[in-house]
Design a protein around this motif. Structure first.
Motif, PDB file in Angstrom:
ATOM      1  N   ASP A   1      36.876 -64.002  29.234  1.00 35.05           N
ATOM      2  CA  ASP A   1      35.552 -63.659  29.572  1.00 35.05           C
ATOM      3  C   ASP A   1      34.645 -63.200  28.377  1.00 35.05           C
ATOM      4  OD1 ASP A   1      36.302 -64.503  32.142  1.00 35.05           O
ATOM      5  OD2 ASP A   1      36.277 -61.949  32.804  1.00 35.05           O
ATOM      6  N   GLY A   2      35.303 -62.472  27.491  1.00 29.08           N
ATOM      7  CA  GLY A   2      34.361 -61.969  26.375  1.00 29.08           C
ATOM      8  C   GLY A   2      34.125 -63.056  25.527  1.00 29.08           C
ATOM      9  N   MET A   3      34.818 -64.085  25.337  1.00 30.32           N
ATOM     10  CA  MET A   3      34.411 -65.208  24.519  1.00 30.32           C
ATOM     11  C   MET A   3      33.292 -66.128  25.227  1.00 30.32           C
ATOM     12  SD  MET A   3      36.385 -65.285  21.659  1.00 30.32           S
ATOM     13  CE  MET A   3      36.076 -67.100  21.051  1.00 30.32           C
ATOM     14  N   VAL A   4      33.476 -66.053  26.338  1.00 33.82           N
ATOM     15  CA  VAL A   4      32.407 -67.007  27.162  1.00 33.82           C
ATOM     16  C   VAL A   4      31.141 -66.159  27.186  1.00 33.82           C
ATOM     17  CG1 VAL A   4      31.701 -68.074  29.294  1.00 33.82           C
ATOM     18  CG2 VAL A   4      34.168 -68.216  28.450  1.00 33.82           C
ATOM     19  N   ALA A   5      31.476 -64.881  27.322  1.00 38.53           N
ATOM     20  CA  ALA A   5      29.910 -64.065  27.038  1.00 38.53           C
ATOM     21  C   ALA A   5      28.965 -64.294  25.646  1.00 38.53           C
ATOM     22  CB  ALA A   5      30.297 -62.569  27.287  1.00 38.53           C
ATOM     23  N   LEU A   6      29.912 -64.456  24.455  1.00 33.36           N
ATOM     24  CA  LEU A   6      29.321 -64.906  23.424  1.00 33.36           C
ATOM     25  C   LEU A   6      28.569 -66.220  23.342  1.00 33.36           C
ATOM     26  CD1 LEU A   6      32.215 -63.461  20.848  1.00 33.36           C
ATOM     27  CD2 LEU A   6      29.605 -62.496  21.366  1.00 33.36           C
ATOM     28  N   VAL A   7      29.136 -67.205  24.127  1.00 29.79           N
ATOM     29  CA  VAL A   7      28.631 -68.412  24.320  1.00 29.79           C
ATOM     30  C   VAL A   7      27.327 -68.325  24.816  1.00 29.79           C
ATOM     31  CG1 VAL A   7      28.780 -70.404  25.379  1.00 29.79           C
ATOM     32  CG2 VAL A   7      30.945 -69.503  24.259  1.00 29.79           C
ATOM     33  N   LEU A   8      27.008 -67.396  25.964  1.00 25.66           N
ATOM     34  CA  LEU A   8      25.855 -66.945  26.495  1.00 25.66           C
ATOM     35  C   LEU A   8      24.819 -66.491  25.591  1.00 25.66           C
ATOM     36  CD1 LEU A   8      26.978 -66.090  30.259  1.00 25.66           C
ATOM     37  CD2 LEU A   8      25.354 -67.893  29.608  1.00 25.66           C
ATOM     38  N   VAL A   9      25.277 -65.608  24.855  1.00 19.08           N
ATOM     39  CA  VAL A   9      24.597 -65.089  23.885  1.00 19.08           C
ATOM     40  C   VAL A   9      23.924 -66.109  22.909  1.00 19.08           C
ATOM     41  CG1 VAL A   9      24.201 -63.533  21.687  1.00 19.08           C
ATOM     42  CG2 VAL A   9      25.446 -62.799  23.604  1.00 19.08           C
ATOM     43  N   ALA A  10      24.793 -67.045  22.452  1.00 18.19           N
ATOM     44  CA  ALA A  10      24.486 -68.049  21.667  1.00 18.19           C
ATOM     45  C   ALA A  10      23.313 -68.808  22.224  1.00 18.19           C
ATOM     46  CB  ALA A  10      25.516 -68.908  21.246  1.00 18.19           C
ATOM     47  N   VAL A  11      23.650 -69.166  23.791  1.00 19.85           N
ATOM     48  CA  VAL A  11      22.461 -69.956  24.540  1.00 19.85           C
ATOM     49  C   VAL A  11      21.308 -69.243  24.441  1.00 19.85           C
ATOM     50  CG1 VAL A  11      22.036 -70.527  26.768  1.00 19.85           C
ATOM     51  CG2 VAL A  11      24.402 -71.014  26.017  1.00 19.85           C
ATOM     52  N   ALA A  12      21.100 -67.944  24.598  1.00 19.39           N
ATOM     53  CA  ALA A  12      20.077 -67.094  24.280  1.00 19.39           C
ATOM     54  C   ALA A  12      19.432 -67.368  23.126  1.00 19.39           C
ATOM     55  CB  ALA A  12      20.318 -65.952  24.738  1.00 19.39           C
ATOM     56  N   LEU A  13      20.100 -67.347  21.930  1.00 16.45           N
ATOM     57  CA  LEU A  13      19.573 -67.694  20.841  1.00 16.45           C
ATOM     58  C   LEU A  13      18.942 -69.313  20.586  1.00 16.45           C
ATOM     59  CD1 LEU A  13      21.937 -65.477  18.639  1.00 16.45           C
ATOM     60  CD2 LEU A  13      19.724 -64.732  19.262  1.00 16.45           C
ATOM     61  N   LEU A  14      19.760 -69.989  21.301  1.00 14.48           N
ATOM     62  CA  LEU A  14      19.371 -71.423  20.828  1.00 14.48           C
ATOM     63  C   LEU A  14      17.932 -71.572  21.911  1.00 14.48           C
ATOM     64  CD1 LEU A  14      22.776 -73.259  21.365  1.00 14.48           C
ATOM     65  CD2 LEU A  14      21.208 -72.913  19.433  1.00 14.48           C
ATOM     66  N   LEU A  15      17.621 -71.113  23.057  1.00 14.48           N
ATOM     67  CA  LEU A  15      16.591 -71.111  23.757  1.00 14.48           C
ATOM     68  C   LEU A  15      15.630 -70.718  23.136  1.00 14.48           C
ATOM     69  CD1 LEU A  15      17.893 -70.788  27.425  1.00 14.48           C
ATOM     70  CD2 LEU A  15      17.285 -72.848  26.200  1.00 14.48           C
ATOM     71  N   LEU A  16      15.754 -69.573  22.329  1.00 13.42           N
ATOM     72  CA  LEU A  16      14.856 -68.965  21.447  1.00 13.42           C
ATOM     73  C   LEU A  16      14.309 -69.879  20.352  1.00 13.42           C
ATOM     74  CD1 LEU A  16      13.078 -66.238  21.887  1.00 13.42           C
ATOM     75  CD2 LEU A  16      14.712 -65.284  20.143  1.00 13.42           C
ATOM     76  N   ALA A  17      15.415 -70.321  19.750  1.00 12.78           N
ATOM     77  CA  ALA A  17      15.092 -71.272  18.576  1.00 12.78           C
ATOM     78  C   ALA A  17      14.348 -72.406  19.022  1.00 12.78           C
ATOM     79  CB  ALA A  17      16.457 -71.759  17.671  1.00 12.78           C
ATOM     80  N   ALA A  18      14.624 -72.919  20.300  1.00 15.71           N
ATOM     81  CA  ALA A  18      14.047 -74.040  20.909  1.00 15.71           C
ATOM     82  C   ALA A  18      12.320 -73.944  21.281  1.00 15.71           C
ATOM     83  CB  ALA A  18      14.726 -74.569  21.942  1.00 15.71           C
ATOM     84  N   ARG A  19      12.001 -72.782  21.252  1.00 18.01           N
ATOM     85  CA  ARG A  19      10.898 -72.236  21.399  1.00 18.01           C
ATOM     86  C   ARG A  19      10.325 -72.413  22.872  1.00 18.01           C
ATOM     87  NH1 ARG A  19       7.282 -74.034  16.040  1.00 18.01           N
ATOM     88  NH2 ARG A  19       8.766 -72.749  14.558  1.00 18.01           N
TER      89      ARG A  19
END
Length: 292
Positions: free
Chosen positions: A205-223
Motif C-alpha cells: 500500500d505504501g509503495m502504491v501511495a508513492l505512485v499517486l504522489v508521482a502522478v500528482a507531480l506528473l500532472l503538475l509538470a503537464a501543466r
C-alpha cells in the motif's frame, strides 16, 4: 461561478457525468465489491433475506432523493449544494462502519451501495452512487459528489493540460493506482480464492501511495489547469492527501467523511450568510428535467 477543479470541465460535469475510464472503474469496483458479500451468503435463506433488505434500502434512498428533488433541480428558491445533498444521503450510512446496523440490514446496505456503483458505471452517472437508482426511477440526474470523483478528476485532467501526452500517461497510471485501493482489496477477502494474497498486497500500500504522489507531480509538470488558465493546485493537493491517507489505510473510505464534513460546512454557511438571488438558470449539472 467561481472556477474550481469541480467546474473546470464544462463538457463533463464532475458529480454528474462519468467518462469512459470512470465508467469502467465503477463497473469493476462495484462488481468486485459484491464479492465480499456473496462469499458470506452461505444459504438460500441468507440470500433471500439479503435481497429483501436490498429492496428496503433501495426504496428508502429513492424516497430521500425524491424528497430532495425540488432543492436539487432548482425548483425551489434556494438550490441545495451538491456537497450538502451528498452529505444528507451519506449520513445514514455512517452507522454501518460503527456496527450500528444489524447483520440483515447491513447486507442489504452493502448490496445496494456496491450494486449502485456498478449501475452508475453502466449508465454513465458520475454522481453519488446512493442516488443512481433514483436517476432511473425519477428520471433526473442530480449533481452529487462521490468518492469516485477523484478518479473522474484524474481522467479529465489531460483535456486541461498543456502537455497532453504526459498528462495522459499520468492519468492512466493514476487510475491503475486507484484500482489498487478500490478493486484489489475486494478480490483478496477472506473466503475468496485469492485470500492468500491479502497480506502481501497490504504491504505494498505504501509503495502504491508513492505512485499517486508521482502522478500528482506528473500532472503538475503537464501543466494541468482550469479553464481560466490557473494551475490546478487543488488536484495536486487532493492526490497527495489521498496518497497520505492510503498509506495508513484511511483511504478511500475517508473521502466519504470529507464529503460529509464539506456538506455540513456549506449548509451552515448557507444558513448564516445573507440570502442570494436565485440564479436565472440551473447550475451546471442540475438539469431540471434532464433525461437519463
Amino acid at each position: 461561478m467561481r472556477e474550481t477543479m469541480f467546474t473546470a470541465q464544462p463538457e463533463r460535469v464532475i458529480g454528474r457525468d462519468a467518462g469512459p475510464g470512470g465508467r469502467a472503474f465503477r463497473v469493476l469496483a462495484g462488481a468486485t465489491g459484491l464479492v465480499p458479500i456473496i462469499v458470506k451468503l452461505d444459504s438460500v435463506g441468507a440470500v433471500l433475506a439479503g435481497l429483501a433488505w436490498l429492496v428496503v434500502v433501495a426504496t428508502i434512498f429513492v424516497g430521500i432523493v425524491a424528497l430532495l428533488r425540488p432543492w436539487l433541480d432548482g425548483s425551489r428558491e434556494r438550490v441545495l449544494s451538491p456537497w450538502t445533498g451528498s452529505a444528507i444521503l451519506l449520513l445514514p450510512l455512517m452507522a454501518y462502519p460503527f456496527g450500528l446496523i444489524p447483520e440483515g440490514p447491513a447486507v442489504g446496505v452493502r448490496l445496494f451501495t456496491d450494486g449502485s456503483v456498478m449501475l452508475a458505471g453502466l449508465i454513465g452517472y458520475g454522481g453519488l452512487e446512493m442516488a443512481v437508482l433514483a436517476t432511473l426511477v425519477l428520471r433526473v440526474r442530480p449533481r452529487l459528489y462521490s468518492q469516485y470523483n477523484v478518479v473522474d478528476l484524474v481522467e479529465n485532467a489531460p483535456e486541461r493540460a498543456q502537455r497532453r501526452p504526459l498528462a495522459r500517461a499520468a492519468s492512466t497510471l493514476g487510475i491503475l493506482a486507484f484500482s489498487w485501493y478500490w478493486i484489489v482489496p475486494n478480490l483478496v477477502v477472506k473466503g475468496s480464492p485469492l485470500h492468500g494474497a491479502k497480506e502481501p498486497t497490504e504491504q505494498l500500500d505504501g509503495m502504491v501511495a508513492l505512485v499517486l504522489v508521482a502522478v500528482a507531480l506528473l500532472l503538475l509538470a503537464a501543466r494541468v489547469s482550469t479553464t481560466t488558465g490557473r494551475t490546478a493546485w487543488a488536484l495536486t493537493a487532493l492526490l497527495v492527501l489521498f496518497a497520505a491517507g492510503a498509506a495508513v489505510g484511511a483511504m478511500p473510505d475517508a473521502l466519504y467523511a470529507v464529503i460529509i464534513l464539506a456538506g455540513i460546512v456549506v449548509a451552515v454557511a448557507a444558513v448564516v450568510r445573507p440570502g442570494t438571488p436565485r440564479p436565472s438558470r440551473p447550475q451546471p449539472g442540475l438539469g431540471t428535467r434532464e433525461r437519463v
